[in-house]
Design a protein around this motif. Structure first.
Motif, short mmCIF file in Angstrom:
data_model
loop_
_atom_site.label_atom_id
_atom_site.label_comp_id
_atom_site.label_asym_id
_atom_site.label_seq_id
_atom_site.Cartn_x
_atom_site.Cartn_y
_atom_site.Cartn_z
N SER A 160 0.84 -1.20 0.00
CA SER A 160 0.00 0.00 0.00
C SER A 160 0.87 1.25 0.00
O SER A 160 2.10 1.17 0.11
CB SER A 160 -0.91 0.00 1.23
OG SER A 160 -1.63 -1.20 1.35
N GLY A 161 0.22 2.38 -0.10
CA GLY A 161 0.94 3.65 -0.11
C GLY A 161 1.63 3.94 1.22
O GLY A 161 1.27 3.41 2.26
N VAL A 162 2.63 4.79 1.15
CA VAL A 162 3.41 5.15 2.33
C VAL A 162 2.78 6.39 2.99
O VAL A 162 2.41 7.34 2.31
CB VAL A 162 4.87 5.44 1.94
CG1 VAL A 162 5.67 5.84 3.17
CG2 VAL A 162 5.48 4.23 1.25
N ALA A 163 2.66 6.36 4.32
CA ALA A 163 2.14 7.51 5.05
C ALA A 163 2.91 7.64 6.36
O ALA A 163 3.02 6.68 7.12
CB ALA A 163 0.64 7.34 5.34
N GLY A 164 3.45 8.83 6.60
CA GLY A 164 4.18 9.07 7.83
C GLY A 164 5.40 8.21 7.99
O GLY A 164 5.74 7.81 9.11
N GLY A 165 6.04 7.86 6.87
CA GLY A 165 7.25 7.04 6.94
C GLY A 165 7.00 5.57 7.19
O GLY A 165 7.93 4.82 7.47
#
Length: 418
Positions: free
Chosen positions: A297-302
């Motif tokens: 999935s996409g990256v969020a907050g590292g």
């Protein structure tokens, strides 16, 4: 005169009467002037019965080595009895275990791979005009340890022997007339395929079609073994598995397979830095756990999430392995799902035909079913869905790709697994 390898699974030799029927079929071939090497599985439910015995006796899980020692005995019973039955019909036969037949494997218990074939004793017995009966599913390491090849391993034994002795053909006898466009127990109007390519058969086998073991097909492709799948219950012409197969007009998808033995693991909140996936999948590989579909999935907050599918049988071991990586990989949570099935379409013509995958997605969507994961290659598309409506999906896909026939197929008996 030709040299034939014939493989009979557990249901084909499931009792004394079936054993005698198989013996008659082999002797018939011999009297036609052929040299015959026969690979046999354990009788009926012998393997399951032996596994049940361990559960009654053992208070702790038995070692993989001792399980191989135990399970390899089932085939030894079969080869001895079949050899006796052939002698009773007036033909000379000799039985060999896998290691006596020269089957060498890697040092992995439970699902070993063949590393070498030294069939000297088989060749000598053939030169002495004997029918040779070989125990499938088993081998030996260079150090002399008995190993087993895993479910479907007798198919691999047969193909490896065919390659090792230069057989003209390897015939796999099972409970249906050949390879079908899908499971005829689900779709009664499934079509029998007269021919199929190694690549198509390998995909179908890997994706859940139980008629042939994937390693057997891989071996046949690598060594160009002529392979035929046919019924042990009749003399109908079977399905020829070969390098190239004739394409039917308008048929792009050749088969539909499914796999119920699917689990999905999701690792959530993984620290986003190089090498994380390598650590996870390297650890799983070291435990002999095969990973199939992988989605990140996409990256969020590292941090990132990713999911993958494995065999349901490996779920507990995989979760334990991943939990052991918590300190080095750094993740928030691990979840798993088990009520899943993978449905796949396969066909060599897919690579040059647009819209094939779209038709699959539409057919599943029209049933109001959500697709959870997707995987594609040049000749296959797979979708992971919830298990509850599998039969509807397979039937809908079979119709959508024009595979239905006007006749109902014959299904002989329980599926061969060894």
């Amino acid at each position: 005169m030709s040299l034939i390898v014939m493989k009979f699974g557990g249901s084909s030799v499931g009792d004394a009467e079936r054993m005698k029927r198989v013996a008659n079929r082999i002797v018939e071939r011999k009297r036609e002037g052929h040299q015959c090497v026969v690979v046999v599985s354990a009788m009926g439910d012998t393997t399951d019965d032996l596994i049940d015995l361990t559960k009654q006796i053992c208070t702790v899980p038995p070692t993989a080595r001792e399980m191989d020692m135990l399970l390899s005995t089932g085939e030894q019973v079969s080869v001895a009895l079949l050899s006796m039955a052939i002698h009773s019909l007036g033909c000379s036969a000799v039985s060999f275990t896998g290691w006596q037949a020269g089957m060498y494997t890697e040092a992995v218990h439970g699902k070993a791979r063949i590393t070498d074939m030294k069939p000297d004793r088989v060749k000598k017995a053939l030169a002495d005009d004997k029918i040779v009966i070989v125990a499938g599913f088993q081998g030996m390491t260079e150090e002399g340890e008995i190993t087993t090849l895993g479910r479907g391993g007798s198919d691999t034994t047969a193909v490896a022997l065919a390659a090792g002795i230069g057989a003209d053909v390897c015939e796999i006898f099972t409970d249906v007339d050949g390879v079908y466009s899908t499971d005829p127990r689900i779709v009664k109007c499934a079509r029998k395929l007269n021919e199929i390519t190694y690549d198509e058969m390998l995909e179908l086998a890997n994706l859940g079609a139980a008629v042939l073991h994937p390693r057997a097909v891989e071996y046949a492709k690598n060594y160009n073994v002529s392979l035929v799948v046919r019924s042990s219950f009749n003399h109908n012409e079977g399905t020829h598995v070969k390098e190239e197969a004739a394409m039917e007009q308008g048929i792009v998808v050749r088969g539909i397979a499914y796999d119920k033995n699917v689990a999905r693991i999701s690792i959530l909140g993984v620290e986003e830095k190089p090498g994380q996936l390598a650590k996870v999948f390297g650890a799983l590989a070291s435990e002999q756990i095969d990973v199939d579909i992988i989605v990140q999935s996409g990256v969020a907050g590292g941090r990132a999430d990713f999911s993958f599918t494995i065999s349901l049988n490996d779920l507990d071991k995989a979760l334990t392995t991943i939990e052991g990586l918590r300190a080095t990989v750094g993740f928030r949570e691990v979840t798993s799902e088990t009520n899943l099935v993978k449905v796949s379409i396969v066909g060599a013509g897919m690579v040059s035909t647009p819209g094939v995958a779209a038709k699959m997605f539409a057919a599943i969507s029209d049933l109001g079913i959500s697709i959870l994961m997707v995987s594609t290659s040049e000749i296959k598309t797979s979708c992971v869905i919830e298990n509850g409506r599998l039969n509807e999906v397979v039937q809908a896909l079979h119709t959508a790709y024009g595979l239905d026939t006007d006749s109902t197929v014959f299904v002989g008996g329980p599926s061969e697994r060894r």
